[in-house]
Write an enzyme that holds these catalytic residues in place. Sequence first.
Site, PDB file in Angstrom:
ATOM      1  N   TYR A  38       2.205  -4.801  11.618  1.00  0.00           N
ATOM      2  CA  TYR A  38       2.459  -5.074  10.208  1.00  0.00           C
ATOM      3  C   TYR A  38       3.585  -4.165   9.738  1.00  0.00           C
ATOM      4  O   TYR A  38       3.574  -2.966  10.010  1.00  0.00           O
ATOM      5  CB  TYR A  38       1.193  -4.808   9.387  1.00  0.00           C
ATOM      6  CG  TYR A  38       1.360  -5.007   7.891  1.00  0.00           C
ATOM      7  CD1 TYR A  38       1.584  -6.281   7.365  1.00  0.00           C
ATOM      8  CD2 TYR A  38       1.286  -3.920   7.013  1.00  0.00           C
ATOM      9  CE1 TYR A  38       1.716  -6.470   5.992  1.00  0.00           C
ATOM     10  CE2 TYR A  38       1.418  -4.111   5.635  1.00  0.00           C
ATOM     11  CZ  TYR A  38       1.633  -5.382   5.137  1.00  0.00           C
ATOM     12  OH  TYR A  38       1.778  -5.570   3.782  1.00  0.00           O
TER      13      TYR A  38
ATOM     14  N   ASP B 222       8.480   1.946  13.088  1.00  0.00           N
ATOM     15  CA  ASP B 222       7.818   1.894  11.794  1.00  0.00           C
ATOM     16  C   ASP B 222       6.705   2.934  11.822  1.00  0.00           C
ATOM     17  O   ASP B 222       5.618   2.696  12.344  1.00  0.00           O
ATOM     18  CB  ASP B 222       7.276   0.485  11.533  1.00  0.00           C
ATOM     19  CG  ASP B 222       6.634   0.383  10.152  1.00  0.00           C
ATOM     20  OD1 ASP B 222       6.492   1.430   9.488  1.00  0.00           O
ATOM     21  OD2 ASP B 222       6.265  -0.740   9.757  1.00  0.00           O
TER      22      ASP B 222
ATOM     23  N   LYS C 299       3.051   5.939   3.078  1.00  0.00           N
ATOM     24  CA  LYS C 299       1.724   6.574   3.146  1.00  0.00           C
ATOM     25  C   LYS C 299       1.781   8.108   2.958  1.00  0.00           C
ATOM     26  O   LYS C 299       2.031   8.553   1.861  1.00  0.00           O
ATOM     27  CB  LYS C 299       1.011   6.111   4.414  1.00  0.00           C
ATOM     28  CG  LYS C 299       0.898   4.559   4.389  1.00  0.00           C
ATOM     29  CD  LYS C 299      -0.133   3.939   5.257  1.00  0.00           C
ATOM     30  CE  LYS C 299      -0.359   2.493   4.841  1.00  0.00           C
ATOM     31  NZ  LYS C 299       0.277   1.471   5.688  1.00  0.00           N
TER      32      LYS C 299
END
Length: 432
Positions: free
Chosen positions: A144, A239, A267
Site C-alpha cells: 500500500y 516507501d 506516520k
Amino acid sequence: MKTRKSKALFERAKTLIPGGVNSPVRAFKTVGGDPIFMSRAKGAYLYDEDDNAYIDLINSWGPMILGHANEEVEKAIFEAVKSSTSFGAPGRREVEIAELIIEMVPSIEKIRMVNSGTEATMSAIRLARGYTGKNKFIKFEGCYHGHGDAFLVAAGSGSATLGVPDSPGVTKGTSRDTLLAPYNDLKAIDRVLAENENEICAIIVEPVAGNMGCVLPNDDFLEGLRARCDVHQILLIFDEVMTGFRLSAGGAQELLGVKPDLTTFGKIIGGGLPVGAYGGSREIMNQIAPEGPIYQAGTLSGNPVAMAAGLTILRKLHEHPEIYKQVEQTTRQITTGITRILSRQGLRYTINQIGSMYSLFFTDQEVTNFETAKSTDAQLFGAYFRGMLSRGIYLAPSQFESLFISNVIQSAEVAAVLKATEEVLLEMHEKK
Ligand SMILES: *Cc1c(COP(=O)(O)O)cnc(C)c1O
C-alpha cells in the site's frame, strides 16, 4: 463491556460520514461489530467513550512509538502553538528537522515535507517520472502506498480488507502505467522489465511490507531490486512510511543495508500529527520546484506545530537508539509467547515479526507475499479480534495489517496480551 456511548456515536456518525469513519481501516466491517470511539489515550492504553481501557497494539498505525501523550512531545506542541499554528512562510523547525532526517537516513541529502504518506508517495512518483522521462512504474501486490490513483491497484490493507482492489474513479489510463509483481519474486520483476524496456521510471516497494500483514523481504529481494534498478536506470523508491524511524533510526534501509534512490516517510515522522516527507540525493531532489521544474506544493507543509512534534520524537529516537532494542525485545516476548501458546494448543498459525512489527496469520502456510497472506482464515481472525477486544486488547481490525509495539508496553501488558491470547484461542478452538 459497556459500549453504549460508542454505539450512539457510531449511529450518528453513519448518517454524517461515509461508513461512519474518516478512514476505511477504522471500520470493523471484516471483523464484525461496530468501531469503538476513543476519548483519550495515555502511555500504553486507549480509553473509549464508555471508559473501557485497552492495551494499544496498533499505536495509531505506527506513529506512537513512544506511547500516547508522551510528555516531551506534548510540551513541544504546546510551546509551538503559542507562537501561532501556521506561518505560511518558512520557519526554523523546518531546517532543524531536515538536518536531523538527513543525519539519521544516509541515503537522503535533501528532503521535502508534505502532510501525509499519500502525498509523499504521489510526489515521489511524479519526481521519478519527471527525472527519468519515463511513465510506468512497478509496485508489488499487497503493498500500500497511500490512496493516490496510480497506487490503487492490488493495494493491500484497506482495499484488500474491503475487497476493492481497483477503485471506481481510477481511470484505465492511470492504472495502465502501474505494473504489478508479486512481493519477493525477482523472476516476475525480470519478466516485467523485459516486457517494458525503457518505459519504467521506478520500482516502489515497502522494504518490509506492513499492509498485507507484516511480510518480510527474502534475503536477496531488496538487493536484487537494487541491482536491477542500476542496470535499467530505474529509480528504487523505498516507501518507508511505516518502517521509517520504526525499524531503526535510519529505517528499514539501515537495518537491511540496501540504499534506495528515493524514500517516502509518514506516520512516526509527525509524532502523531499529519506529516509526510520524501527525499533522496541532491541531484534528484533538485528537480523539485522552485529549484527545478517538477511541481509540488502545500499550504500547510512544514507546519510549525507538526514540525515541533516530529522533531521531538525524532530527536528522542536519534539520541536513544536503545529504544529500538527495547521495543524489539518486547515484541519478541509477545511473539515467542504466542508461539508457545500455539504449540501448547496444537495450532499451526504463522507469525511474522521484525523489530517492533508483527502479525499473527490464521493460516499454516508461510506468508511471504499477498497470495499467501490471503490464505488466512478471515472467520478465525474475526473471532480472535473480537475476543481480544472484549479482554481489553486493541488490535488492528484486519488480518492484513501489522501490529506496532511502543516503548511503554511493559511486562504487565505483555502478560495481559498473552493471557488474553491463550484464553481466546482456547475458546475459539473449543467452539469449532
Ligand atoms: C500508511 C501508509 C501510507 C499512506 O500514508 P497516509 O499518511 O495514510 O496517507 C503510504 N505507504 C505506506 C507504506 C503506509 O503504511
